[in-house]
Every structure is written in C-alpha cells, then in structure tokens.
Scaffold this motif. Sequence first.
Motif, short mmCIF file in Angstrom:
data_model
loop_
_atom_site.label_atom_id
_atom_site.label_comp_id
_atom_site.label_asym_id
_atom_site.label_seq_id
_atom_site.Cartn_x
_atom_site.Cartn_y
_atom_site.Cartn_z
N LEU A 79 34.66 37.57 89.71
CA LEU A 79 33.27 37.72 89.24
C LEU A 79 32.81 36.51 88.43
O LEU A 79 31.75 36.54 87.84
N MET A 80 33.63 35.48 88.40
CA MET A 80 33.37 34.28 87.59
C MET A 80 33.40 34.68 86.11
O MET A 80 34.47 34.85 85.57
N PHE A 81 32.27 34.88 85.47
CA PHE A 81 32.28 35.41 84.10
C PHE A 81 32.33 36.94 84.18
O PHE A 81 31.55 37.54 84.93
N ILE A 82 33.21 37.54 83.42
CA ILE A 82 33.39 38.99 83.53
C ILE A 82 32.13 39.74 83.10
O ILE A 82 31.88 40.86 83.55
N ASP A 83 31.31 39.08 82.29
CA ASP A 83 30.04 39.69 81.87
C ASP A 83 29.18 40.07 83.07
O ASP A 83 28.34 40.96 82.99
N PHE A 84 29.38 39.39 84.20
CA PHE A 84 28.56 39.66 85.38
C PHE A 84 28.89 41.01 86.01
O PHE A 84 28.19 41.46 86.91
N MET A 85 29.97 41.62 85.55
CA MET A 85 30.35 42.92 86.13
C MET A 85 29.26 43.98 85.91
O MET A 85 29.17 44.94 86.67
N TYR A 86 28.44 43.76 84.87
CA TYR A 86 27.39 44.76 84.61
C TYR A 86 26.38 44.83 85.76
O TYR A 86 25.73 45.85 85.95
N THR A 87 26.25 43.76 86.50
CA THR A 87 25.32 43.79 87.63
C THR A 87 25.88 44.59 88.81
O THR A 87 25.19 44.85 89.77
N ALA A 88 27.16 44.96 88.71
CA ALA A 88 27.77 45.80 89.74
C ALA A 88 28.45 46.99 89.08
O ALA A 88 29.53 47.43 89.47
N ALA A 89 27.79 47.53 88.05
CA ALA A 89 28.41 48.60 87.26
C ALA A 89 28.73 49.83 88.11
O ALA A 89 29.79 50.43 87.98
N ASP A 90 27.82 50.19 88.99
CA ASP A 90 28.06 51.37 89.84
C ASP A 90 29.33 51.17 90.66
O ASP A 90 30.18 52.04 90.76
N GLU A 91 29.46 49.98 91.24
CA GLU A 91 30.58 49.71 92.13
C GLU A 91 31.89 49.60 91.36
O GLU A 91 32.93 50.09 91.80
N ILE A 92 31.86 48.95 90.20
CA ILE A 92 33.11 48.70 89.46
C ILE A 92 33.52 49.89 88.61
O ILE A 92 34.70 50.18 88.45
#
Lengths: 320, 271, 54
Positions: A79-92
Amino acid sequence: MREIQYHKAINEAFIEEMERDETVYLMGESLRGANYPHSEGLAKRFGDQRVLDTPICEAAFCGAAVASAMTGYRPIVDLMFIDFMYTAADEILLKAPQWRFMHGGKVNVPVVFMGAAGGGMKLANEHSQIPSSIILHSPGIKLAVPSTPYDAKGLMKTAIRDNNPVMYFWHKQLMAVTGEVPEEDYTIPFGVADVKREGTDVTVVAYSYMVQLALEVAKKLEGEISVEVVDPRTLEPFDLDAVLKSVEKTNRLVIVDEDTERCSFASELAAQVVDKGFTLLDEPIKRVCAGNYPIPGGYMEQHVLPSVEKIEAAIRSVAV
Amino acid sequence: MNDDDFVFPAVRGHGLPHLISKGVDPKYYLAEHCGKSTGSCGGVSTYHNIDTEHGFFGLAGTLGTGFPISVGYGMTSKWNGKQQVVVSCFGDGTSNRGTLHESFLMAANWKLPIVWVCENNQLSMYVPVKDHHPVENIADLAFGYGMPGEVVDGQDVVAVAKAVDKAVARARAGEGPSLIECKTERFVTHSIGLPDRIDLEDRTKDDYVELKKRDPVVLFQEKLLKEGVLTQKEMERIDQEIAVEIDAAEAFADAGSPPDPSVLDDYLYAK
Amino acid sequence: MRLKKEQKLTLYRNLVRTRAFDQLFSRRLGLGKLLGFWHPAEGGEAPGVGACSF
C-alpha cells in the motif's frame, strides 16, 4: 554473520518466497520501478504477471487481492504508505479478516497487506501513522511489526506462507537499519516474543521502531536501572505469557506504542496485564504513546510522537 | 457458463436468482437464513452464501464490495489457464459506489474476462434512479472505460440470456469486460417490514397494477404457451414439483440446529 | 445464440423456482421463521436468472 539492511531483508523474503511458490505475487502502485527499495529488481526477475503496478485505486486492488487469495493465489499488496489503507477500509477491515469466518470456514484468504508505517520524518498526518489499534480491532487478520532486519525477513516469510490475512507494518525509520541475517532459509513463528535485552528492574514492551528507542534508553540507563526490552514481533497473535514472565521478574511495566494513545494496543495490553497479572505489579503501568492528536508535520511532530526522553521519564517514574 | 465460472450475485433476493439458476440447491441458503448449522455458511452469517463448486465464493453486505472481488476473480480467470469467466451483478443503487469506477478501470485496463450485469430496478431503496444517476442509462458508463455497454429489457429473460451469452463469449475469447444493463422492476418493498415507497410517497394500488404488466414470469409464460413450448399441463407439473421442493427445503431448514459456539474459533483462522 | 426448447424450459423453471423461493423467504420472515432481513427479488428475477442459467 553477514549484516544487511531492513529493506534488503524484506526484498530477500520476497525473492525467496516468489521462487519457492509461483502463486505468490506483488501488487501495488509503482512497485515495478521500486518506489521503495524492497521491491528493487523484482519486476525484472519475475516478469509482468508477478509484479503488478496498479492504478491508484486501493479499494479495487485490495478487494481483488482478497478474491485472488480465495481462488488460488497468494498476493502481497504493497500500500506504499500504510495510511492509505483507509481508502480500502471495507476491503482490509471488513472483507479480508471476516470473509472466511462469515462463510463458515469454507475459503481461506492468504493475503499479505503491507505498508510503510510510523513517523519521525515530518511527513504529517496521512504519511506517519502506525494504525495497529485499527487492525487489532478487526478479528481475523494477523499483525506483524518487525523491528530488526532479522525479524523483517523471518516475519515476512511467515506472513506469505500463512493461510490467513496478515497485515505487515514496516517502519520508515528502520528502512536503512542494518542487522545480522543468515543466508539460509528461516521463518519466525507468529505469536512468539523476543527479549531484545535482558534486565531485572523494569519491563519495557515495545514494537517496531519503538524497540530501537527503548534499547537506546536501556543502554543509557545501564548501571542505574536494569531495563528488559520485550518485542512481541506480532501483535496478533500476541505473546502475553512472555510479557507476564518478564513482569514477574521486574514487577514494573512500561508499554511503548507509537500509535495514538486512546484505545491503543498499549491500553489493551495494560488491561490484559492488570487482568492476568495484577499481583505481579509493584507500580502502575505506564504507557508512552502518540498523543491524542493528528500527527502534525514540520517541527510539531516531536511534541506528539513518543521519544527517548518520554520513554526515559516513564521508566524512571516506575523504577523507584 | 461453466460450473467453475465465477458469479458475484446482486443484492435483491440475496442472490437467490443467481444461485438457483447456476444449479445450487437453495435449501442450504434457506437453512443459513434460519441460522442453522446445515446452512451454506454453517449458520453463522444469516445472509451470506457460498458454493465454490458452482463459482460462488461468497457474498457481502456492504454494497459495492462485489466490484473489487470480481476483479480478483477476473485476475484468477485470466491467469490460471482454465478459461474461466466472471459474471458480476449489481443494482442501480450499488452502481453509485466508487468501487465500481475503480474496478471498471482495473478490469478494462487488464482486459479481464468479466461481464458486469447491472440489474436496474429503478429504485435505490426509496430513491428513484433519476434522482441518483444523472443520465438515462447506466450502461453509458462503459464507454469511458472502452467497454461495450448494452441496454436490454430486464423483464425479458431470453433477451438477458442472449446478451450475457454474447458478452461471456467475448470475455472468454480474451477481449475483455463488457457491461449489460437490464431495465427491471421491483414489485415489493426494498426490505420486508419497510414501507414500499418512492421518495416520500407509498406506492399505490394503481402502481402495482401497472407494475404487474411487466411481470417477467407471466410475460415468459404467455410467450411459451403461445409458442407451444409450454402447455398448461406442463406448467401445473412444474408448479407441483416446485411445491414439493419448497416443502422439502423447509423441512431441511427446520430440522437443523444452531451451530455449536465452538465454530466461532474454528472459522476465525485457518490452520 | 438460439435457444432450444429445453433451454427455454430451463429458463422458465428457474424463473418460477426463484419466484417461489423468494416469496417463501419473504413469508417466513413475516412469520418470524427467517432471521435477519430479506430484500425480495420479486419482479426483478429475470436479470439474475437470464445471466446465470447457461
């Protein structure tokens, strides 16, 4: 033994696992050109289908990875920066951890999500978090948080081989740190803590980059206060026994967690130690965490993140 | 489609039309919805369903999840040499999600073998499609991603079957994804127990009379009777067989027990 | 694609079965014999049936 850098250790784990198992592949943004050095050389070595550059669409590629993992592959999603995981919160957070459970254990989801975590580089709120508590609040996904090159490689290999979703935080401040890493194949079991330094007066539980800070403080206090540094290496599963064993010896506990203090892993561990080991404690448990603010950029960052000074003060406050 | 082709069902009927049509015995889903361990997901999910042998790898309760999941099925289909395809269904309401755009982009970019099927019943809960989508046809979204986009009468089951068959053949030939929009209807409420409403107003008796003129079962029945494909006698036989199947399915669901609490641990992590 | 007689009957049977099961789920929910919620397909069965029957 040879010494290599933390990012190189991750790179080696990728190469070895991709060679061992052809269902393993890497997917993320600008990986092929190695925007971080841990993916250096992989595109050339493994070709187009196994090192994939995605469009900037985290929800789509994280969800795709979940389905790909259910249907025969072992994706590693960077995800490059882990902060970007919020943009895929449903999936992750709702899909990867819960899919197996909600479908009666009929499918497995062997996916690894990874990203650069942590602060200290003045990159501000959306590039500095280490959101452990968010992951831990989603039962069904494991969480690896390596603090050394040795752990980085061994935990990544275990993550790739695990039949469950794993979140893997690597820390930006550790990227260039060097350490001993054997040339031969090894893995590190999840849920087994490592005592990074033995001591008798105060137990410090720290993970990821905070281990390095704790070790720095322990060294400084040498001869004055004997500090034991326990690194859980994975927060889920978590080796509570190792912590209780250490506290049984020191009767004092400081937890260092770079994540935001409120509802943090540190808070959870404090609750668990009180629950299971209340009589072992001679002093209140101290937490050293990021303050309850967004992580600021520029010169303000240091006022929010844990530091050696804050860790030292916490240790001194219980080492009476 | 083959048994191993992937399907992600749309939300209406929680995928019953898709499961039944692809050959899954619906009694397991009934048992699941009754919380029984004999259910398709062991009775822990209420509304999820799964049947991997028929290409159903699961359902999700957050609408729009199916787009990224279908991209993953598409990657597997493209890579594993088994010539599989994906049929991914969603409603007009679900088409609002950003995951649609991200997934259309990835699927088109990588030429994944996916047939996107929009089941446009013109209502997103109480919101009419004209109030949540700015142009008449959702199928028009396809053109921005270089896919074919086609509108068919969603009350004509043959028209749908033909359009999907063509898109499946295209996908299987490696020519990439397409989008088919089926203009359909919703005869009843969004969710049992809620009012059946459009915007602020409950639907009226006259509305239902109008709607029933587009009943896909009746329309097809009349057509088949006229063509002589179906006879009154055969119709009755089919109805009787289904009545027997329903009784058996209910008996199966009712006979089951809730799962043992130990499955909570069994299902959380794989060994 | 030209549909054979058996294929038409398959489509018809799947439509009618879907309608019957969907109504069963709705009915059982009303009777308290189905858990959670039910979002009926009634009226909108043909897209799913048409897409997945062959």
